[in-house]
Design a protein around this motif. Structure first.
Motif, PDB file in Angstrom:
ATOM      1  N   LEU A  57     -20.663 -16.232  -0.013  1.00 28.83           N
ATOM      2  CA  LEU A  57     -19.052 -16.488  -0.589  1.00 28.83           C
ATOM      3  C   LEU A  57     -18.621 -17.827   0.093  1.00 28.83           C
ATOM      4  N   GLY A  58     -18.217 -18.721  -0.705  1.00 25.87           N
ATOM      5  CA  GLY A  58     -17.561 -20.060  -0.344  1.00 25.87           C
ATOM      6  C   GLY A  58     -18.703 -21.055  -0.519  1.00 25.87           C
ATOM      7  N   ALA A  59     -19.951 -20.767  -0.536  1.00 27.79           N
ATOM      8  CA  ALA A  59     -20.811 -21.807  -0.435  1.00 27.79           C
ATOM      9  C   ALA A  59     -21.116 -22.427  -2.001  1.00 27.79           C
ATOM     10  N   GLU A  60     -21.729 -23.548  -2.156  1.00 31.11           N
ATOM     11  CA  GLU A  60     -21.569 -24.264  -3.388  1.00 31.11           C
ATOM     12  C   GLU A  60     -23.171 -23.707  -4.097  1.00 31.11           C
ATOM     13  N   VAL A  61     -23.045 -22.720  -4.580  1.00 31.99           N
ATOM     14  CA  VAL A  61     -24.274 -22.186  -5.053  1.00 31.99           C
ATOM     15  C   VAL A  61     -24.824 -22.619  -6.479  1.00 31.99           C
ATOM     16  N   ARG A  62     -26.013 -23.386  -6.405  1.00 29.86           N
ATOM     17  CA  ARG A  62     -26.490 -24.064  -7.611  1.00 29.86           C
ATOM     18  C   ARG A  62     -27.650 -23.013  -8.182  1.00 29.86           C
ATOM     19  N   LEU A  63     -28.157 -22.017  -7.599  1.00 25.12           N
ATOM     20  CA  LEU A  63     -29.185 -21.421  -8.146  1.00 25.12           C
ATOM     21  C   LEU A  63     -29.378 -20.080  -7.321  1.00 25.12           C
ATOM     22  N   ILE A  64     -29.663 -18.802  -7.869  1.00 23.10           N
ATOM     23  CA  ILE A  64     -30.283 -17.793  -7.455  1.00 23.10           C
ATOM     24  C   ILE A  64     -31.404 -17.246  -7.850  1.00 23.10           C
ATOM     25  N   ALA A  65     -32.276 -16.864  -6.960  1.00 23.82           N
ATOM     26  CA  ALA A  65     -33.683 -16.283  -7.196  1.00 23.82           C
ATOM     27  C   ALA A  65     -33.672 -15.002  -6.784  1.00 23.82           C
ATOM     28  N   LEU A  66     -33.944 -14.040  -7.693  1.00 20.29           N
ATOM     29  CA  LEU A  66     -33.867 -12.585  -7.608  1.00 20.29           C
ATOM     30  C   LEU A  66     -35.192 -12.006  -7.648  1.00 20.29           C
ATOM     31  N   ASP A  67     -35.899 -11.272  -6.658  1.00 24.53           N
ATOM     32  CA  ASP A  67     -37.128 -10.551  -6.834  1.00 24.53           C
ATOM     33  C   ASP A  67     -37.112  -9.507  -7.946  1.00 24.53           C
TER      34      ASP A  67
END
Length: 245
Positions: A57-67
Motif C-alpha cells: 500500500l502506498g507504492a506506485e503499482v504498475r503491474l501485478i503478477a499472480l500465480d
C-alpha cells in the motif's frame, strides 16, 4: 534508521512497482531477478499470498503478477485473490502465471479482465516482450494466438525440437529488421518511456525520436505506440495481428 536508509526507502516507494504473488520461493525469486535486469530502477515486491498485499500500500503499482497455482479461473480461491487485489489496487493490470498452456483458461481469463497470461513454457524473450506490452497498455495471450493458428480453441499437436528451433529462428528474424538506433528506441518504448525521456536517455532531439518512431510504425504498420509494442509481441508469438473476440 539512518538518513540514507530513509532516503532509499522513500525513493523505492516512489518508483514504479511490480508485485509478484507466488507461493514457490524459487519461482518467485527467479521472476524478481529476471525483472530487475529488465526494468532497472523499478521496485519489486514479492509476496507469498494476497494476505500480505497491505505491504505494498502506498507504492506506485504498475503491474501485478499472480500465480494461478493450478486453479481454475472460476475457482473461489482465485476470485478471492482477484477481489483482494482490486480492492487495494483497482487501476493496476493483473497478469496470471501458469504452469500450463491452456487456451480455454486463457480465454476465460481474458473475459475476466486479466491483461496477460504467462506460462512457464514461454521463451524468456517473448515473456519479457509480453510484459512490456502489458505495461504499455496492451494485452498478452499467446495461447489464444496459437489457437487462431490452429483454427481451434485447443493447443495444437506437439512439435519436434527441430521444428521448434526453426520456428524460433524465424520469429526472431521477423523482429530483427530495425536499424541499431531504432532498436534502441524500441527498447525504451517497450519499457513505457515517453518521447521526452527516450530523447534524454539516448541523447537525441525530440524531433529525431519522433522521426524514428514514424519509421518504426511504418515498418510494423502500426498507428500508435501501443500498437508498436503489440506488433512486436504478435510477431514473436506467431505473426497474427489480432486476438479472437
Amino acid at each position: 534508521m539512518s538518513d540514507i536508509a530513509r532516503t532509499k526507502r522513500r525513493l523505492g516507494r516512489n518508483a514504479p512497482t511490480v508485485i509478484i504473488i507466488e507461493h514457490s520461493t524459487l519461482a518467485r525469486t527467479t521472476v524478481v531477478k529476471l525483472l530487475q535486469g529488465e526494468l532497472a530502477g523499478w521496485n519489486f515486491i514479492d509476496l507469498i499470498s494476497t494476505e500480505s498485499l497491505d505491504r505494498a500500500l502506498g507504492a506506485e503499482v504498475r503491474l501485478i503478477a499472480l500465480d494461478l497455482a493450478g486453479r481454475s479461473v472460476d475457482s473461489t480461491s482465485l476470485r478471492d485473490d482477484l477481489a483482494a487485489i482490486a480492492a487495494r489496487f483497482p487501476e493496476a493490470p493483473i497478469t496470471l502465471l501458469s504452469g500450463t498452456d491452456d487456451a480455454i483458461i486463457a480465454r476465460q481469463a481474458l473475459k475476466m479482465g486479466i491483461r496477460g497470461f504467462f506460462s512457464t513454457s514461454l521463451p524468456i524473450d517473448i515473456a519479457l516482450a509480453g510484459l512490456r506490452l502489458v505495461l504499455a497498455g496492451g494485452t498478452f495471450f499467446p495461447q489464444l494466438l496459437g489457437a487462431v493458428a490452429n483454427g481451434s480453441n485447443e493447443p495444437g499437436p506437439a512439435r519436434t525440437e527441430a521444428e521448434k528451433s526453426v520456428d524460433d529462428r524465424t520469429q526472431y528474424l521477423a523482429i530483427a529488421d530495425f536499424t541499431p538506433r531504432e532498436t534502441d528506441i524500441l527498447a525504451e518504448l517497450q519499457s513505457g518511456c515517453s518521447n521526452k525521456v527516450i530523447a534524454g536517455k539516448l541523447n537525441l532531439s525530440g524531433h529525431t525520436v519522433k522521426m524514428h518512431l514514424q519509421h518504426i510504425m511504418r515498418k510494423l504498420q502500426a498507428q500508435n505506440r501501443t500498437e508498436v509494442v503489440a506488433r512486436l509481441v504478435q510477431r514473436a508469438a506467431g505473426g497474427h495481428d489480432a486476438l479472437p473476440s
